[in-house]
Design a protein around this motif. Structure first.
Motif, PDB file in Angstrom:
ATOM      1  N   GLY A 186       0.793  -1.221   0.000  1.00  0.00           N
ATOM      2  CA  GLY A 186       0.000   0.000   0.000  1.00  0.00           C
ATOM      3  C   GLY A 186       0.826   1.273   0.000  1.00  0.00           C
ATOM      4  O   GLY A 186       0.273   2.367  -0.129  1.00  0.00           O
ATOM      5  N   SER A 187       2.152   1.147   0.116  1.00  0.00           N
ATOM      6  CA  SER A 187       2.996   2.348   0.145  1.00  0.00           C
ATOM      7  C   SER A 187       2.995   3.084  -1.185  1.00  0.00           C
ATOM      8  O   SER A 187       3.382   4.253  -1.246  1.00  0.00           O
ATOM      9  CB  SER A 187       4.434   1.988   0.548  1.00  0.00           C
ATOM     10  N   THR A 188       2.567   2.438  -2.273  1.00  0.00           N
ATOM     11  CA  THR A 188       2.493   3.121  -3.567  1.00  0.00           C
ATOM     12  C   THR A 188       1.080   3.608  -3.875  1.00  0.00           C
ATOM     13  O   THR A 188       0.818   4.062  -4.986  1.00  0.00           O
ATOM     14  CB  THR A 188       2.958   2.187  -4.701  1.00  0.00           C
ATOM     15  N   ALA A 189       0.178   3.518  -2.900  1.00  0.00           N
ATOM     16  CA  ALA A 189      -1.219   3.910  -3.118  1.00  0.00           C
ATOM     17  C   ALA A 189      -1.524   5.222  -2.386  1.00  0.00           C
ATOM     18  O   ALA A 189      -0.783   6.186  -2.510  1.00  0.00           O
ATOM     19  CB  ALA A 189      -2.145   2.776  -2.668  1.00  0.00           C
ATOM     20  N   ALA A 194      -0.333  10.887   0.170  1.00  0.00           N
ATOM     21  CA  ALA A 194      -0.382  11.679   1.399  1.00  0.00           C
ATOM     22  C   ALA A 194       1.012  12.004   1.934  1.00  0.00           C
ATOM     23  O   ALA A 194       1.138  12.556   3.018  1.00  0.00           O
ATOM     24  CB  ALA A 194      -1.179  10.922   2.464  1.00  0.00           C
ATOM     25  N   GLY A 195       2.057  11.673   1.171  1.00  0.00           N
ATOM     26  CA  GLY A 195       3.414  12.038   1.569  1.00  0.00           C
ATOM     27  C   GLY A 195       4.207  10.942   2.242  1.00  0.00           C
ATOM     28  O   GLY A 195       5.293  11.191   2.774  1.00  0.00           O
ATOM     29  N   ILE A 208       2.540   4.547   9.024  1.00  0.00           N
ATOM     30  CA  ILE A 208       1.462   5.340   9.608  1.00  0.00           C
ATOM     31  C   ILE A 208       1.589   6.756   9.059  1.00  0.00           C
ATOM     32  O   ILE A 208       2.605   7.426   9.272  1.00  0.00           O
ATOM     33  CB  ILE A 208       1.538   5.357  11.148  1.00  0.00           C
ATOM     34  N   VAL A 209       0.567   7.201   8.318  1.00  0.00           N
ATOM     35  CA  VAL A 209       0.640   8.492   7.628  1.00  0.00           C
ATOM     36  C   VAL A 209      -0.565   9.349   7.985  1.00  0.00           C
ATOM     37  O   VAL A 209      -1.703   8.994   7.650  1.00  0.00           O
ATOM     38  CB  VAL A 209       0.697   8.297   6.098  1.00  0.00           C
ATOM     39  N   PRO A 210      -0.356  10.491   8.651  1.00  0.00           N
ATOM     40  CA  PRO A 210      -1.471  11.409   8.899  1.00  0.00           C
ATOM     41  C   PRO A 210      -1.946  12.039   7.581  1.00  0.00           C
ATOM     42  O   PRO A 210      -1.152  12.297   6.681  1.00  0.00           O
ATOM     43  CB  PRO A 210      -0.872  12.484   9.810  1.00  0.00           C
TER      44      PRO A 210
END
Length: 292
Positions: A186-189, A194-195, A208-210
């Protein structure tokens, strides 16, 4: 050790006009090989199945040795949540746009499928998430995701307030539009948009990405793939919220609810043609190194 695939499941995006002709072509090739074929009813009802069986997605995933997904990444994500329950390997034929997960081109589909069935393939485990939604201490929903679990605002432009815990440790209260917990896949989605960073699929990690945090102190965080992450919606949060699994399945998330996320013990087995390499694919899809 190479696997033998004698029963092949076919699933596709039935609304796409390109799906039925490609399915018919694949059926001819599989018929010539004498393969046992199961068609997911969405496409099975749009082509002449002849002697081929038609089944639900869950039944097909349980009975097939290999599931061939015809469509984009979204089609594969939806299929993955059913196939993963039975650990059925999946091969993706790309009718979408980018296609990070579906890497066989339609023009090469018959050639590469035959090569795979002859044993020329690479099998790659992809980590999945296991989620439990708790209300008043009791589980009300359990789910799995290949890309991500996302806490987001529901139908309004307003921030939500929530607390995040990693392995029981309170890492702080955050006011934001939401939060993404993603696998390396999912890191490429959404996480990337979202940065968040890109992780190679072999890493035992989660991100974990805010989403649009209302503070400069919160940044994307990479944690161990063995971590247990809990998100609790603050009782003071005034905005309705939801949890989305792979952007496709949405659950209501009320103040006081807790979302528990951890790596699923079983991985999804993604199958690629020979000489597949994630970084080479990434460079091609994201056009790294190209001049403007």
């Amino acid at each position: 050790m190479q696997r033998s695939f004698s029963t092949i499941g076919l699933v596709g995006k039935s609304a796409d006009s390109r799906t039925a002709p490609l399915v018919a072509t694949l059926l001819d090739a599989l018929r010539q090989r004498g393969a046992d074929v199961i068609l997911e009813h969405g496409i099975g009802n749009r082509v002449n199945p002849g002697a081929f069986r038609i089944a639900s997605l869950e039944e097909m995933a349980e009975q097939a040795d290999l599931v061939v997904v015809i469509g984009g990444d979204g089609t594969l994500l939806a299929t993955a949540r059913a196939a993963a329950l039975h650990e059925t390997p999946m091969l993706g034929i790309n009718l979408g746009r980018l296609g990070f997960l579906v890497d066989v081109l339609p023009d090469h589909a018959v050639t590469e499928l035959n090569a795979v069935l002859d044993g020329a393939y690479e099998l790659e485990p992809r980590a999945m998430l296991e989620t439990i939604l708790l209300r008043d201490g009791s589980p009300i929903h359990q789910g799995v995701a290949l890309n991500d679990a996302v806490l987001h605002v529901q139908n309004v432009i307003r921030v939500i307030e929530f607390d995040t815990f990693i392995d029981g440790l309170d890492v702080g209260r955050l006011r934001a539009d939401g939060l993404i917990v993603a696998t390396p896949t999912g890191s490429t989605a959404y996480s990337l948009s979202a940065g968040g960073p890109i992780l190679t699929p072999d890493l035992d990690a989660m991100i974990i990405v805010p989403i649009c945090p209302h503070s400069l102190n919160h940044r994307p965080l990479v944690v161990s793939g063995r971590a247990v992450i809990e998100i609790k919606l603050s009782s003071g949060s005034r905005s309705p919220a939801q949890v989305a699994l792979d952007g496709q399945k949405n659950l209501d998330f009320a103040p006081g609810d807790i979302l528990r996320i951890q790596r699923r013990p079983q991985s999804l087995m993604l199958l690629h043609p020979r000489n597949h390499h994630f970084l080479r694919m990434l460079r091609s899809k994201l056009r790294w190194g190209e001049h403007p």
